[in-house]
Design an enzyme around this catalytic site. Sequence first.
Site, PDB file in Angstrom:
ATOM      1  N   ALA A  66      26.293  38.097  49.446  1.00 35.80           N
ATOM      2  CA  ALA A  66      24.878  37.911  49.760  1.00 35.80           C
ATOM      3  C   ALA A  66      24.740  37.637  51.254  1.00 35.80           C
ATOM      4  O   ALA A  66      25.625  37.014  51.853  1.00 35.80           O
ATOM      5  CB  ALA A  66      24.319  36.747  48.965  1.00 35.80           C
ATOM      6  N   GLY A 111      28.995  38.219  46.265  1.00 39.91           N
ATOM      7  CA  GLY A 111      28.185  39.220  45.566  1.00 39.91           C
ATOM      8  C   GLY A 111      28.785  40.617  45.621  1.00 39.91           C
ATOM      9  O   GLY A 111      28.513  41.452  44.757  1.00 39.91           O
ATOM     10  N   GLU A 114      31.119  40.714  42.804  1.00 43.41           N
ATOM     11  CA  GLU A 114      30.322  40.717  41.569  1.00 43.41           C
ATOM     12  C   GLU A 114      29.742  42.111  41.298  1.00 43.41           C
ATOM     13  O   GLU A 114      29.701  42.571  40.154  1.00 43.41           O
ATOM     14  CB  GLU A 114      29.217  39.656  41.668  1.00 43.41           C
ATOM     15  CG  GLU A 114      29.798  38.244  41.639  1.00 43.41           C
ATOM     16  CD  GLU A 114      28.781  37.176  41.979  1.00 43.41           C
ATOM     17  OE1 GLU A 114      28.220  37.231  43.097  1.00 43.41           O
ATOM     18  OE2 GLU A 114      28.537  36.291  41.156  1.00 43.41           O
ATOM     19  N   GLU A 134      31.945  31.510  47.557  1.00 45.64           N
ATOM     20  CA  GLU A 134      30.692  30.740  47.554  1.00 45.64           C
ATOM     21  C   GLU A 134      30.908  29.239  47.699  1.00 45.64           C
ATOM     22  O   GLU A 134      30.109  28.528  48.289  1.00 45.64           O
ATOM     23  CB  GLU A 134      29.903  31.021  46.260  1.00 45.64           C
ATOM     24  CG  GLU A 134      29.309  32.416  46.159  1.00 45.64           C
ATOM     25  CD  GLU A 134      30.255  33.465  45.593  1.00 45.64           C
ATOM     26  OE1 GLU A 134      31.464  33.178  45.448  1.00 45.64           O
ATOM     27  OE2 GLU A 134      29.783  34.572  45.306  1.00 45.64           O
TER      28      GLU A 134
END
Length: 260
Positions: A66, A111, A114, A134
């Site tokens: 992200a 992300g 992911e 994260e």
Amino acid sequence: MEFKNTLYEKKEGIATVIINRPKALNALNEETLLEISSRIADAKQDENVKVIIITGAGDRAFCAGADLNMMKGATAYKGMRLSQIGQKVTREIEDIGKPVIAVINGYALGGGLELAMACDLRIAAENAQMGQPEVNVGLIPGWGGTQRLPRFVGKGKAKEMIFTGKRIDAKTAEQIMLVNLVVPLEQLKSAAKELAQDLMNKPPIALQLTKQLINNSTETDLKIGLTNEAEAFGVLSSTEDFKEGVSAFLEKRKPQYQGK
Ligand code: DAK
């Protein structure tokens, strides 16, 4: 929709979505996620598209997660919304009914990993590094990492990766079955094309039902899963593709599947 952060190419049945923010190592902001969602929707409805590839622009990153610039003005609501948008995109990839290949050309972090885990197959370049960092910024994975990573590598390894935030290299990712194949960076595109072309020649309905059955296998008990498998087997037995597959075998030729 105006597309600023992704490139999209459709050629010979393969749709390629390229996250195109190389200066930010292809980090995902909200706009980029919405663009990917729109590209996936197009690939889903286009009957000529048989296989989808997702990759990153440049040779440093698939996606570094992200976009941390979005943290400015973060609120609980914005955080939840961002998590929900990312989760929606990953579900769309899982629900598309066509094979999706993540072509990991460098970092796949947060992300980015992911997103790659939502794809069906993952090919990584030797320089790729993967991780869920994260925790280093006081967060947890929010786009399915706590749920999908243990399904790939087991709870212990998933906890190690998410607790420590440490990155693993491509070879290690292959050993723990997080990626299917590792190749030198200069061979990545051709390896991805070869795999995509191989899948293009397979019967599409069989691939679609296989994807659905395997994705659902972790959500259903064995009895229901086997019932679903038998029903899908029955559906496939009535397809033109099944007839074609058997005829081609008996006639000693390559099958031509129509997805019917
Ligand atoms: N976001 C934005 N920019 C990023 C980025 C990211 N995730 N990752 C890299 N960049 C940018 C860098 O800032 C740098 O930009 P410039 O300084 O050149 O302008 C450029 O990409 C190159 O990065 P580096 O200079 O750092 O390159 P290195 O080779 O030294 O290091 C690296 C590469 C991938 C190891 C490093 O960049 C890195 O650790 N990146 C961060 C990885 C990461 O932590 N990913 C995100 C996890 S957290 C929310 C908003 C956001 C989030 C949550 C909520 N709300 C709205 C509430 C975030 C959640 C996460 O995913």
